[in-house]
Motif scaffolding. Sequence first.
Motif, PDB file in Angstrom:
ATOM      1  N   VAL A   1      -4.436  -1.265  16.426  1.00  0.00           N
ATOM      2  CA  VAL A   1      -4.728   0.189  16.746  1.00  0.00           C
ATOM      3  C   VAL A   1      -3.524  -0.031  15.092  1.00  0.00           C
ATOM      4  O   VAL A   1      -4.471   0.735  14.110  1.00  0.00           O
ATOM      5  N   SER A   2      -2.482  -0.246  14.545  1.00  0.00           N
ATOM      6  CA  SER A   2      -1.826  -0.446  13.944  1.00  0.00           C
ATOM      7  C   SER A   2      -2.282  -0.506  12.400  1.00  0.00           C
ATOM      8  O   SER A   2      -2.006  -0.299  11.590  1.00  0.00           O
ATOM      9  N   PHE A   3      -2.477  -1.889  13.026  1.00  0.00           N
ATOM     10  CA  PHE A   3      -2.890  -3.320  12.206  1.00  0.00           C
ATOM     11  C   PHE A   3      -4.349  -2.751  11.601  1.00  0.00           C
ATOM     12  O   PHE A   3      -5.256  -2.684  10.493  1.00  0.00           O
ATOM     13  N   TYR A   4      -4.881  -1.441  12.290  1.00  0.00           N
ATOM     14  CA  TYR A   4      -6.666  -0.904  11.714  1.00  0.00           C
ATOM     15  C   TYR A   4      -6.289   0.462  11.007  1.00  0.00           C
ATOM     16  O   TYR A   4      -6.965   0.451  10.040  1.00  0.00           O
ATOM     17  N   VAL A   5      -5.715   0.879  11.824  1.00  0.00           N
ATOM     18  CA  VAL A   5      -5.549   2.520  10.907  1.00  0.00           C
ATOM     19  C   VAL A   5      -4.863   2.409   9.893  1.00  0.00           C
ATOM     20  O   VAL A   5      -5.305   3.632   9.078  1.00  0.00           O
ATOM     21  N   ILE A   6      -3.590   2.402   9.800  1.00  0.00           N
ATOM     22  CA  ILE A   6      -2.923   2.590   8.575  1.00  0.00           C
ATOM     23  C   ILE A   6      -3.700   1.913   8.083  1.00  0.00           C
ATOM     24  O   ILE A   6      -3.875   2.003   6.322  1.00  0.00           O
TER      25      ILE A   6
ATOM     26  N   GLY B   1       1.053  -0.689   0.011  1.00  0.00           N
ATOM     27  CA  GLY B   1       0.238  -0.039  -0.732  1.00  0.00           C
ATOM     28  C   GLY B   1       0.333   1.640  -0.083  1.00  0.00           C
ATOM     29  O   GLY B   1       0.536   2.743  -0.889  1.00  0.00           O
ATOM     30  N   PHE B   2       1.683   1.009   1.054  1.00  0.00           N
ATOM     31  CA  PHE B   2       2.414   2.255   1.140  1.00  0.00           C
ATOM     32  C   PHE B   2       3.622   2.555  -0.658  1.00  0.00           C
ATOM     33  O   PHE B   2       4.097   3.840  -1.135  1.00  0.00           O
ATOM     34  N   TRP B   3       3.943   1.890  -1.493  1.00  0.00           N
ATOM     35  CA  TRP B   3       4.842   1.257  -2.222  1.00  0.00           C
ATOM     36  C   TRP B   3       3.811   2.166  -3.775  1.00  0.00           C
ATOM     37  O   TRP B   3       3.954   3.298  -4.330  1.00  0.00           O
TER      38      TRP B   3
END
Length: 423
Positions: free
Chosen positions: A228-233, A151-153
């Motif tokens: 939180v990281s695995f949901y928000v990001i 996704g970031f790529w």
Amino acid sequence: MLSLGGAIGAGLFAGSGTAIAAAGPSVMLAYILAGLILFVVIYGVGQIVLQQQEKSVGMSGLIAPFVGERLGHFTDWVYWADSMAVMVAEAAAIAQFLHAWWPMVPNWIFVLVVAILALGINLYSVRAFAETEYWLAIAKIAVIILLIILGFWFLMTQILQLGIANGLNQMNTYGGFMPHGMSGVFAAMLMVIYSYGGSEMIALTISEVENPKKAIPKAIRGLMLRIVSFYVIPIFIFLELFSWKFLSTTKASPFVLIFDKFGIPYAAVLVNFVIVLALFSVINSMIYATSRSLYARVQNTQHGLGGYLGKLSKHQAPIRAIAFCAGVLFIGVILSYIFGNRLFSYMAGSISYTVLMTWLMLLIASLVFYYRTKASLLKKGMAWLTLIVLLIVGYNLVISNPWGITIFAIVVGLISFLSFRKK
């Protein structure tokens, strides 16, 4: 890993589109707000664990010293009902994914297969359950991490092509960041609370952890960061790469969309398979939660069904309670036959209520604990603020849910509360 297994399931892989439809891009606020609520609740659990002299069993063992035996009993049974509903909801979500591959097969057949597999694994041995759950949790986390990287790529490529202003402006189209206002954020909390449900399972592991005063607080810190990281990001990535209007209407999982975008052969099939494993992981976790909650309530019963279910195996595992709880999955087969694809949305609505009740009781117990131990004003203030927010969320659940689901949740709560009998 057990709490991650319980918390990362259909709410992320299958239900995020529902939350996005309710709030638009501001769904991120719903996930962050729910994450802060969860942190305050679970932090209080950790503080209680640190002062316990003996290992507790079930939610009631943790909170009854602060809220009383009746409310402890109430919490155990509400959480048991919640976990049973989660198992059925996740099985219904699995059926939806498998039905896309084999449309000629009725959903209830898939739920039946899931029920048989879950029962077999959990009855075979506790070690088989632990190993299965560990690797299933690893699989789903690996997929989420890979999605974040891909996704970031794509996001960086989009920014290089369009510039920062346009490349990071996808979520502000179609009505801006908050197209439905704060009412949309609270409406999205219906699915978000369901999504985060299972995180509180960490409280149930106390009686089976070698050194809970060291292990539980450490696990809580790691759990909060990861959940939180695995949901928000991932939600942020979805909203920047695809319009929220598209995400709220497509039947495809956003995870599949990301991997399809990368052009990986058979990506949709591969990702859907991993999602099915991830959902089965939640069922596995919930069997743990339900069997331990049930055992906590019947362990001192001498006669009848309670006496039978309250016996431990030679390895000190509640095998009979495990068999009973896993067996309730077969009720999901009947419900799936009756409701078909509607079953998941019905179950998600009722689960949000029971998760909310459990969080409220854990939070109230933490508040009493803070006052008894003369904790800092900051801890008390954060707990009170979180309690107010939870009550607001509860009000929005009532006005946004069908009355049938609300009445069902009230009935479950009343039965749990009124069934208490003094020992």
